[in-house]
Scaffold this active site. Structure first.
Site, PDB file in Angstrom:
ATOM      1  N   ASP A  30      -8.084   3.895   5.568  1.00  0.00           N
ATOM      2  CA  ASP A  30      -7.008   3.022   5.098  1.00  0.00           C
ATOM      3  C   ASP A  30      -5.750   3.130   5.961  1.00  0.00           C
ATOM      4  OD1 ASP A  30      -8.706   2.513   3.020  1.00  0.00           O
ATOM      5  OD2 ASP A  30      -7.290   3.013   1.429  1.00  0.00           O
ATOM      6  N   HIS A 175      -7.837   8.301   5.886  1.00  0.00           N
ATOM      7  CA  HIS A 175      -6.793   7.525   6.564  1.00  0.00           C
ATOM      8  C   HIS A 175      -6.824   7.861   8.052  1.00  0.00           C
ATOM      9  CE1 HIS A 175      -5.554   7.923   2.368  1.00  0.00           C
ATOM     10  NE2 HIS A 175      -4.908   6.786   2.516  1.00  0.00           N
TER      11      HIS A 175
END
Length: 223
Positions: A30, A175
């Protein structure tokens, strides 16, 4: 030649036979793309012949268009993650619609691709988002494994957590903003590939599980 066929057959039975995968897992990243950290991740994924799913923010696509191109060229899947990472459960239907349209248009402009996956920031959503996502042709993808890799106080626990909590059908949340996250992801791949697991994109994981992704529906894991 016919006399040799039984010999060939006997020899083939003695050779190690390829084993079916123990299970499939989807790695997702993300908030990117970022610069050199995303590139380090892409290099590691390529070395391991793994495709992942990247949920991208519009403002970062604008900052790193070349890295976005490299993600696509690597055969990875692209999902949307909003324009500016606002929590969408606090937005009106009109604001949500505008956000999804802007994200979709930017991805198409930069890559020529049309997204069919969306991950709301924080995993937060409401009925308005579900309805707008359905209209936009976007399935909502959440996750089943979250090592909280964004927490600077948790860095030493990310890789051990992933290795002990990840299994078949899981969608792993990470991430590509932190080097520790990239290193943990690559360690996880090495560990679980050695155990017979295979890594794939979210859409591939759904297909392997016999699931058709539907716009406006929420998915966390595929059994």
């Amino acid at each position: 030649m016919r006399r040799l066929m039984p010999v060939f057959l006997a020899l083939s039975l003695l050779l190690p036979q390829p084993q079916p995968p123990k299970g499939f897992i989807a790695l997702t990243f993300d908030d990117g793309p970022s610069g050199k950290i995303t590139r380090r991740l892409l290099q590691g994924l390529e070395e391991r012949q793994v495709q992942a799913t990247f949920f991208l923010c519009c403002y970062r696509m604008e900052q790193y268009p070349q890295v976005l191109t490299e993600i696509v060229e690597g055969g990875h899947e692209i999902g949307l993650h909003s324009c500016a990472h606002r929590y969408m459960n606090r937005m009106t239907a009109e604001e949500i619609r505008a956000d999804l349209e802007s994200c979709t248009e930017m991805l198409e402009e930069y890559t020529g691709l049309t997204a069919n996956l969306f991950r709301p920031p924080g995993g937060l959503y409401n009925d308005a988002l579900l309805e707008e996502a359905k209209e936009a042709g976007l399935a909502l993808i959440l996750w089943s494994v979250d090592p909280n890799d964004w927490d600077p106080n948790n860095q030493g626990h990310v890789a051990p957590y992933l290795k002990s909590h990840t299994g078949a059908g899981d969608i792993v949340l990470l991430h590509d903003l932190y080097l520790n996250s990239v290193n943990a992801a690559l360690q996880l791949i090495d560990c679980l590939q050695a155990q017979g697991y295979r890594f794939c994109t979210v859409s591939q994981l759904a297909e392997q599980s016999g699931v058709t992704l539907e716009p406006g529906q929420v998915y966390r894991k595929f059994e």
